[in-house]
Scaffold this motif. Sequence first.
Motif, PDB file in Angstrom:
ATOM      1  N   ALA A  74       0.813  -1.222   0.000  1.00 30.85           N
ATOM      2  CA  ALA A  74       0.000   0.000   0.000  1.00 30.85           C
ATOM      3  C   ALA A  74       0.840   1.264   0.000  1.00 30.85           C
ATOM      4  O   ALA A  74       0.543   2.228  -0.709  1.00 30.85           O
ATOM      5  CB  ALA A  74      -0.930  -0.001   1.208  1.00 30.85           C
ATOM      6  N   GLU A  75       1.910   1.266   0.797  1.00 32.44           N
ATOM      7  CA  GLU A  75       2.746   2.454   0.910  1.00 32.44           C
ATOM      8  C   GLU A  75       3.383   2.811  -0.431  1.00 32.44           C
ATOM      9  O   GLU A  75       3.391   3.974  -0.840  1.00 32.44           O
ATOM     10  CB  GLU A  75       3.851   2.244   1.960  1.00 32.44           C
ATOM     11  CG  GLU A  75       3.311   1.989   3.351  1.00 32.44           C
ATOM     12  CD  GLU A  75       3.116   0.511   3.688  1.00 32.44           C
ATOM     13  OE1 GLU A  75       3.256   0.159   4.868  1.00 32.44           O
ATOM     14  OE2 GLU A  75       2.794  -0.288   2.777  1.00 32.44           O
ATOM     15  N   ARG A  76       3.903   1.804  -1.124  1.00 33.70           N
ATOM     16  CA  ARG A  76       4.539   2.072  -2.414  1.00 33.70           C
ATOM     17  C   ARG A  76       3.520   2.440  -3.483  1.00 33.70           C
ATOM     18  O   ARG A  76       3.799   3.282  -4.337  1.00 33.70           O
ATOM     19  CB  ARG A  76       5.417   0.897  -2.841  1.00 33.70           C
ATOM     20  CG  ARG A  76       6.702   0.861  -2.009  1.00 33.70           C
ATOM     21  CD  ARG A  76       7.617  -0.252  -2.408  1.00 33.70           C
ATOM     22  NE  ARG A  76       7.073  -1.508  -1.895  1.00 33.70           N
ATOM     23  CZ  ARG A  76       7.315  -2.700  -2.405  1.00 33.70           C
ATOM     24  NH1 ARG A  76       8.084  -2.832  -3.453  1.00 33.70           N
ATOM     25  NH2 ARG A  76       6.795  -3.771  -1.858  1.00 33.70           N
ATOM     26  N   VAL A  77       2.329   1.840  -3.435  1.00 38.42           N
ATOM     27  CA  VAL A  77       1.274   2.233  -4.376  1.00 38.42           C
ATOM     28  C   VAL A  77       0.983   3.726  -4.209  1.00 38.42           C
ATOM     29  O   VAL A  77       0.940   4.480  -5.183  1.00 38.42           O
ATOM     30  CB  VAL A  77      -0.012   1.392  -4.171  1.00 38.42           C
ATOM     31  CG1 VAL A  77      -1.190   1.986  -4.929  1.00 38.42           C
ATOM     32  CG2 VAL A  77       0.217  -0.061  -4.600  1.00 38.42           C
ATOM     33  N   ALA A  78       0.814   4.177  -2.970  1.00 38.47           N
ATOM     34  CA  ALA A  78       0.502   5.588  -2.708  1.00 38.47           C
ATOM     35  C   ALA A  78       1.667   6.502  -3.076  1.00 38.47           C
ATOM     36  O   ALA A  78       1.484   7.530  -3.735  1.00 38.47           O
ATOM     37  CB  ALA A  78       0.111   5.775  -1.241  1.00 38.47           C
ATOM     38  N   ILE A  79       2.883   6.132  -2.657  1.00 38.58           N
ATOM     39  CA  ILE A  79       4.055   6.974  -2.930  1.00 38.58           C
ATOM     40  C   ILE A  79       4.297   7.116  -4.428  1.00 38.58           C
ATOM     41  O   ILE A  79       4.548   8.209  -4.929  1.00 38.58           O
ATOM     42  CB  ILE A  79       5.309   6.396  -2.236  1.00 38.58           C
ATOM     43  CG1 ILE A  79       5.207   6.574  -0.729  1.00 38.58           C
ATOM     44  CG2 ILE A  79       6.573   7.065  -2.749  1.00 38.58           C
ATOM     45  CD1 ILE A  79       6.253   5.796   0.034  1.00 38.58           C
ATOM     46  N   PHE A  80       4.225   6.002  -5.149  1.00 33.43           N
ATOM     47  CA  PHE A  80       4.481   6.058  -6.587  1.00 33.43           C
ATOM     48  C   PHE A  80       3.376   6.827  -7.312  1.00 33.43           C
ATOM     49  O   PHE A  80       3.642   7.535  -8.279  1.00 33.43           O
ATOM     50  CB  PHE A  80       4.654   4.660  -7.165  1.00 33.43           C
ATOM     51  CG  PHE A  80       5.848   3.905  -6.604  1.00 33.43           C
ATOM     52  CD1 PHE A  80       6.914   4.556  -5.987  1.00 33.43           C
ATOM     53  CD2 PHE A  80       5.903   2.533  -6.683  1.00 33.43           C
ATOM     54  CE1 PHE A  80       8.006   3.866  -5.470  1.00 33.43           C
ATOM     55  CE2 PHE A  80       6.990   1.821  -6.172  1.00 33.43           C
ATOM     56  CZ  PHE A  80       8.037   2.488  -5.570  1.00 33.43           C
ATOM     57  N   ALA A  81       2.123   6.709  -6.825  1.00 36.32           N
ATOM     58  CA  ALA A  81       1.034   7.494  -7.417  1.00 36.32           C
ATOM     59  C   ALA A  81       1.266   8.982  -7.187  1.00 36.32           C
ATOM     60  O   ALA A  81       1.054   9.803  -8.094  1.00 36.32           O
ATOM     61  CB  ALA A  81      -0.314   7.068  -6.833  1.00 36.32           C
ATOM     62  N   GLY A  83       4.194  10.448  -6.738  1.00 34.92           N
ATOM     63  CA  GLY A  83       5.326  10.840  -7.575  1.00 34.92           C
ATOM     64  C   GLY A  83       4.941  10.982  -9.038  1.00 34.92           C
ATOM     65  O   GLY A  83       5.430  11.864  -9.736  1.00 34.92           O
ATOM     66  N   ALA A  84       4.056  10.104  -9.508  1.00 34.89           N
ATOM     67  CA  ALA A  84       3.631  10.142 -10.905  1.00 34.89           C
ATOM     68  C   ALA A  84       2.678  11.290 -11.200  1.00 34.89           C
ATOM     69  O   ALA A  84       2.746  11.906 -12.260  1.00 34.89           O
ATOM     70  CB  ALA A  84       2.963   8.815 -11.280  1.00 34.89           C
ATOM     71  N   ASN A  85       1.789  11.592 -10.250  1.00 37.26           N
ATOM     72  CA  ASN A  85       0.759  12.603 -10.489  1.00 37.26           C
ATOM     73  C   ASN A  85       1.079  13.985  -9.942  1.00 37.26           C
ATOM     74  O   ASN A  85       0.490  14.968 -10.378  1.00 37.26           O
ATOM     75  CB  ASN A  85      -0.573  12.120  -9.905  1.00 37.26           C
ATOM     76  CG  ASN A  85      -1.096  10.923 -10.651  1.00 37.26           C
ATOM     77  OD1 ASN A  85      -1.451  11.015 -11.818  1.00 37.26           O
ATOM     78  ND2 ASN A  85      -1.118   9.767 -10.000  1.00 37.26           N
ATOM     79  N   TYR A  86       1.987  14.060  -8.971  1.00 39.11           N
ATOM     80  CA  TYR A  86       2.356  15.335  -8.359  1.00 39.11           C
ATOM     81  C   TYR A  86       3.877  15.422  -8.225  1.00 39.11           C
ATOM     82  O   TYR A  86       4.400  15.546  -7.120  1.00 39.11           O
ATOM     83  CB  TYR A  86       1.675  15.498  -6.998  1.00 39.11           C
ATOM     84  CG  TYR A  86       0.176  15.525  -7.084  1.00 39.11           C
ATOM     85  CD1 TYR A  86      -0.500  16.708  -7.365  1.00 39.11           C
ATOM     86  CD2 TYR A  86      -0.573  14.360  -6.909  1.00 39.11           C
ATOM     87  CE1 TYR A  86      -1.879  16.731  -7.464  1.00 39.11           C
ATOM     88  CE2 TYR A  86      -1.954  14.373  -7.014  1.00 39.11           C
ATOM     89  CZ  TYR A  86      -2.599  15.559  -7.293  1.00 39.11           C
ATOM     90  OH  TYR A  86      -3.967  15.588  -7.397  1.00 39.11           O
ATOM     91  N   PRO A  87       4.600  15.353  -9.339  1.00 38.79           N
ATOM     92  CA  PRO A  87       6.061  15.379  -9.253  1.00 38.79           C
ATOM     93  C   PRO A  87       6.548  16.676  -8.607  1.00 38.79           C
ATOM     94  O   PRO A  87       6.030  17.756  -8.883  1.00 38.79           O
ATOM     95  CB  PRO A  87       6.512  15.279 -10.713  1.00 38.79           C
ATOM     96  CG  PRO A  87       5.339  15.719 -11.518  1.00 38.79           C
ATOM     97  CD  PRO A  87       4.116  15.374 -10.715  1.00 38.79           C
ATOM     98  N   GLY A  88       7.496  16.532  -7.699  1.00 34.30           N
ATOM     99  CA  GLY A  88       8.069  17.703  -7.045  1.00 34.30           C
ATOM    100  C   GLY A  88       7.266  18.232  -5.871  1.00 34.30           C
ATOM    101  O   GLY A  88       7.694  19.168  -5.206  1.00 34.30           O
ATOM    102  N   VAL A  89       6.101  17.640  -5.595  1.00 33.48           N
ATOM    103  CA  VAL A  89       5.283  18.068  -4.460  1.00 33.48           C
ATOM    104  C   VAL A  89       5.631  17.166  -3.271  1.00 33.48           C
ATOM    105  O   VAL A  89       5.510  15.942  -3.356  1.00 33.48           O
ATOM    106  CB  VAL A  89       3.769  17.997  -4.771  1.00 33.48           C
ATOM    107  CG1 VAL A  89       2.948  18.411  -3.558  1.00 33.48           C
ATOM    108  CG2 VAL A  89       3.431  18.863  -5.978  1.00 33.48           C
ATOM    109  N   ALA A  90       6.063  17.755  -2.173  1.00 32.00           N
ATOM    110  CA  ALA A  90       6.523  16.992  -1.011  1.00 32.00           C
ATOM    111  C   ALA A  90       5.389  16.263  -0.302  1.00 32.00           C
ATOM    112  O   ALA A  90       4.259  16.751  -0.235  1.00 32.00           O
ATOM    113  CB  ALA A  90       7.234  17.912  -0.026  1.00 32.00           C
ATOM    114  N   ILE A  91       5.722  15.094   0.224  1.00 33.07           N
ATOM    115  CA  ILE A  91       4.831  14.334   1.096  1.00 33.07           C
ATOM    116  C   ILE A  91       5.136  14.803   2.521  1.00 33.07           C
ATOM    117  O   ILE A  91       6.282  14.759   2.951  1.00 33.07           O
ATOM    118  CB  ILE A  91       5.094  12.824   0.980  1.00 33.07           C
ATOM    119  CG1 ILE A  91       4.877  12.337  -0.451  1.00 33.07           C
ATOM    120  CG2 ILE A  91       4.220  12.047   1.966  1.00 33.07           C
ATOM    121  CD1 ILE A  91       5.420  10.934  -0.723  1.00 33.07           C
ATOM    122  N   THR A  92       4.112  15.267   3.239  1.00 34.37           N
ATOM    123  CA  THR A  92       4.346  15.758   4.594  1.00 34.37           C
ATOM    124  C   THR A  92       3.966  14.744   5.666  1.00 34.37           C
ATOM    125  O   THR A  92       4.614  14.677   6.712  1.00 34.37           O
ATOM    126  CB  THR A  92       3.598  17.076   4.856  1.00 34.37           C
ATOM    127  OG1 THR A  92       2.189  16.857   4.693  1.00 34.37           O
ATOM    128  CG2 THR A  92       4.066  18.162   3.895  1.00 34.37           C
TER     129      THR A  92
END
Length: 160
Positions: A74-81, A83-92
């Motif tokens: 689940a974590e990688r599904v969310a992280i990769f999504a 990264g793919a849809n919001y490149p350069g936007v930080a995860i807080t």
Amino acid sequence: MKQITINTVIDVYDDLKELDPEAQKLMEQAIEARSNAYAPYSKFTVGCSLLLENGEIIKGNNQENAAYPSGLCAERVAIFAAGANYPGVAITRMAITASPIDDSFAKPVPPCGACRQSIAEYESRQQQPIEIFFMGASGTVARSNSLADLLPLIFDRNYL
């Protein structure tokens, strides 16, 4: 010889109600994501939600496959999504919930090793920590300030 001492601080809350409202909402999104997990083989469901610095919430859940290594956590599904849809936007912030399908697990479940490495890559890339909340199906919620609390001595691009 020299000895290195590594200290980790994890905050533990008795239940979801003790979290701040934003963290509660994020965990509720993770719980919703977990309900849609595809886990016919392990019967162990995981949901994850991410809060991005732009306010967007990205959800992911584990997706299994009969050829086990072909699935994703689940974590990688969310992280990769993210990264793919919001490149350069930080995860807080990140919220994770995991349990067998019968929802019987009440102990916090941290990310697996592969997911820790993926989270570490994003923390390194964005040069800011990701606050991580994790729980079972119910009960205690744990919080770390950064992936570095869960995976000290991170392997990152500085070694390459």
